[in-house]
Design an enzyme around this catalytic site. Structure first.
Site, PDB file in Angstrom:
ATOM      1  N   GLU A 264      43.521  24.880  45.057  1.00 23.18           N
ATOM      2  CA  GLU A 264      43.349  26.331  45.156  1.00 23.18           C
ATOM      3  C   GLU A 264      44.721  26.948  44.952  1.00 23.18           C
ATOM      4  O   GLU A 264      45.714  26.472  45.508  1.00 23.18           O
ATOM      5  CB  GLU A 264      42.795  26.770  46.524  1.00 23.18           C
ATOM      6  CG  GLU A 264      41.334  26.457  46.743  1.00 23.18           C
ATOM      7  CD  GLU A 264      40.839  26.956  48.110  1.00 23.18           C
ATOM      8  OE1 GLU A 264      41.563  27.765  48.741  1.00 23.18           O
ATOM      9  OE2 GLU A 264      39.758  26.523  48.534  1.00 23.18           O
ATOM     10  N   LYS A 339      32.276  38.477  51.110  1.00 25.07           N
ATOM     11  CA  LYS A 339      33.205  37.922  52.093  1.00 25.07           C
ATOM     12  C   LYS A 339      33.867  39.038  52.899  1.00 25.07           C
ATOM     13  O   LYS A 339      34.967  39.483  52.586  1.00 25.07           O
ATOM     14  CB  LYS A 339      34.282  37.086  51.391  1.00 25.07           C
ATOM     15  CG  LYS A 339      33.820  35.693  50.991  1.00 25.07           C
ATOM     16  CD  LYS A 339      35.000  34.881  50.487  1.00 25.07           C
ATOM     17  CE  LYS A 339      34.603  33.440  50.223  1.00 25.07           C
ATOM     18  NZ  LYS A 339      35.745  32.651  49.716  1.00 25.07           N
ATOM     19  N   GLU A 346      39.803  38.374  51.339  1.00 17.51           N
ATOM     20  CA  GLU A 346      39.039  37.221  50.884  1.00 17.51           C
ATOM     21  C   GLU A 346      38.058  37.566  49.768  1.00 17.51           C
ATOM     22  O   GLU A 346      37.612  36.692  49.032  1.00 17.51           O
ATOM     23  CB  GLU A 346      38.265  36.599  52.052  1.00 17.51           C
ATOM     24  CG  GLU A 346      39.141  35.957  53.108  1.00 17.51           C
ATOM     25  CD  GLU A 346      39.801  34.682  52.620  1.00 17.51           C
ATOM     26  OE1 GLU A 346      39.251  34.050  51.712  1.00 17.51           O
ATOM     27  OE2 GLU A 346      40.865  34.319  53.143  1.00 17.51           O
TER      28      GLU A 346
END
Length: 578
Positions: A264, A339, A346
């Site tokens: 990520e 989210k 997020e």
């Protein structure tokens, strides 16, 4: 005519130990926050293909997505979720059933990695003691299915697994995981030829640490360097410092040979961190640090374009590991609007909105992790274009095709001839950093200019690059997919050798007979056929037993794309048949 070059290892042009490092650029594909407005799987896959995204990480093993990715050549990392880690650790038969159902069941999908959990130390610290055993059982299950070479096992950890990260040479893992978890994990990764997966967010670090400068965090070229007082190594950006801190932490546990993969890597374009009040008392802006606004599109765009340019140009080494590759999964493909709502950071990490419109403009993925071209800059004028043309033709570029009467002489303009010459020079020098400079008369692009095989043109926001009748093409290779099995590999091998591939080197006793495996011999034959047919459309298929790659495959591709231990006959990618 093209030159026939025999090499026992897939190389871009020639074996050069000083060549630039390289990397692959992919995306993480989350769907937790926007199940209701996510495009269907076929549309997602088409978006990946349209943007030439060569690898993707998914946070499950969704059968619809895996089926949609079948036959695309896109590499896929699937995940055994945190809630299944304990069972996989305690029960080898469960791990085997999971691998059969979620990996082996998709032979036409290029699954090349299994993430066992995600950020377990943070999200499920109770699982830390059994994490390595779960990884081991999944690895054993892959071996039973004949997939241990093709599919690598890892587990993504957050960067905060490090207890110390500055200076980088003092990098150390947290005491509660270093000896008990990280040491055996690194030994497992080294033994299996896998990599350590790390989730990195330099932008988020910047937001939380007001003493970090904006340019340093975003990777801007004008950033002031920071020096490690122990080693004297200079760091021009926060990412390098975080990567080297991780390398030093690994070395402190005796691990020298394990690579990193960034599973990520994101920078939010809006919102604020959870628990923070609205702006003025809220999140620091990734701009001027005045605290007046949350993260912005402008800064996310700057960070991501710096990152993409770096990976695609091959400048992937760090001060401590100058030869390091840099494989990056950008977090993430879509904004996940569910989210925490639109004001939550997020929900704002995507490159695209769920309607598949870009959140901001970005450089691009370059087609297979590194394809790029050098084009002349019309704005500098004919005199500087002529100087670049003369230099390129005098230092190794093949300029025969742009001579009077040759196939690429028309259009007879400085711009067209210069673009041909500087691109030939760039490709012949392995697309090395600095090989497309020419005192500002040329620059690199990562999306292949459109317009067909014979002539093409492209524009930028400031400059028309021009029309060229020919170009020195980017390198590509045809490699076998070991997952289809020996029978289909043999059928493809027989066809290639019977239809023009030069298979003499893979006969018993010849230079490339070893390793004596179907995957190795098939990759040699498939690539010879593909190159001899000038990389034509449809010449790297073999009923799904092969696929095209645009960058030298790495060690972790061994097996499914088993290429770096045997000889492959390659045509000189910089010469054009005229």
């Amino acid at each position: 005519m093209a030159t026939n070059v025999s090499l026992c290892i897939l190389l871009l042009h020639h074996s050069d130990p000083t060549a630039e490092a390289a990397g692959d650029l992919g995306v993480s594909l989350g769907a937790v926050g926007n199940k209701n407005n996510m495009p269907d799987q076929s549309s997602v896959v088409q978006l990946l293909k349209d943007n030439r995204i060569s690898m993707v990480r998914i946070y499950d093993a969704d059968p619809d997505m895996l089926n949609a990715l079948a036959g695309t050549g896109i590499k896929v990392m699937v995940m055994l979720p945190n809630e299944d880690v304990a069972t996989a650790a305690a029960d080898k038969s469960y791990a085997l059933r999971w691998v059969r159902s979620n990996v082996a069941a998709y032979p036409h999908t290029q699954i090349n990695g299994v993430a066992v959990g995600n950020e377990v130390f943070d999200m499920r610290p109770d699982l830390s003691p059994v994490l390595v055993q779960a990884m081991t059982n999944v690895q054993d299950a892959l071996a039973q299915q004949g997939l241990a070479d093709a599919v690598k096992v890892s587990t993504p950890i957050a960067f905060d697994a490090l207890q110390v990260s500055w200076p980088p040479s003092s990098g150390r893992f947290k005491d509660d995981i270093a000896q008990q978890v990280m040491r055996p994990m690194l030994a497992f990764l080294q033994r299996t030829g896998s990599y350590l997966s790390v989730n990195l967010y330099p932008c988020l670090t910047y937001m939380n640490q007001p003493d970090i400068a904006r340019d340093y965090a975003l990777g801007n070229a004008n950033a002031a360097a920071a020096t490690d007082p122990k080693t004297g190594l200079r760091y021009n950006n926060l990412l390098d410092a975080q990567l080297d801190a991780t390398y030093f932490a690994m070395e402190a546990l005796g691990s020298l040979g394990v690579s990193l993969k960034q599973t990520e890597h994101g920078c939010a374009s809006g919102g604020r961190p959870k628990g923070k009040p609205p702006p003025r008392g809220g999140g620091r802006r990734l701009g001027d640090g005045d605290g007046a606004a949350a993260p912005s599109k402008e800064n996310a765009q700057a960070y991501m374009n710096n990152l993409m340019n770096r990976v695609l140009s091959g400048r992937t080494g760090t001060p401590h590991r100058p030869d390091a590759d840099m494989d990056v999964y950008i977090f993430e493909l879509f904004n996940e609007n569910g989210k925490g709502g639109p004001d939550d950071i997020e929900a704002n990490y995507g490159l695209f909105y769920p309607n598949m419109q870009k959140v901001y403009e970005f450089v691009g993925f370059g087609g297979g992790g590194g394809a790029s071209w050098c084009v002349a800059n019309a704005a500098v004028g004919d005199a500087r274009l002529q100087a670049a043309l003369d230099y390129a033709c005098g230092h190794g570029a093949d300029c025969s095709a742009i001579q009077p009467g040759a196939s690429c002489f028309q259009p007879d303009t400085k711009l067209a001839h210069a673009s041909y010459a500087v691109n030939s020079y760039y490709q012949r020098n392995g697309r090395a950093s600095g090989a497309c400079e020419f005192a500002g008369a040329a620059y690199v692009v990562y999306q292949e200019p459109a317009g067909g095989e014979s002539c093409f043109k492209t524009t930028t926001t400031t400059t028309t690059i021009g029309v060229y009748c020919c170009r020195a093409t980017a390198a590509s290779w045809c490699v076998a997919n070991a997952a289809v099995g020996d029978a289909r590999l043999q059928a493809g091998l027989d066809y290639a050798c019977g239809h023009g591939a030069d298979c003499g080197a893979i006969q018993p006793g010849a230079a490339c007979f070893e390793p004596n495996t179907k995957a190795a011999h098939a990759s040699y034959a498939f690539n010879s056929y593909y190159q001899r047919n000038r990389r034509g459309s449809g010449t790297c298929d073999f009923s799904g037993a092969a696929s095209i790659v645009y960058q030298q495959p790495k060690q972790e591709d061994k097996g499914r794309v088993k290429v770096n231990t045997y000889r492959i006959e390659a045509w000189d990618q910089n010469s054009e048949d005229t």
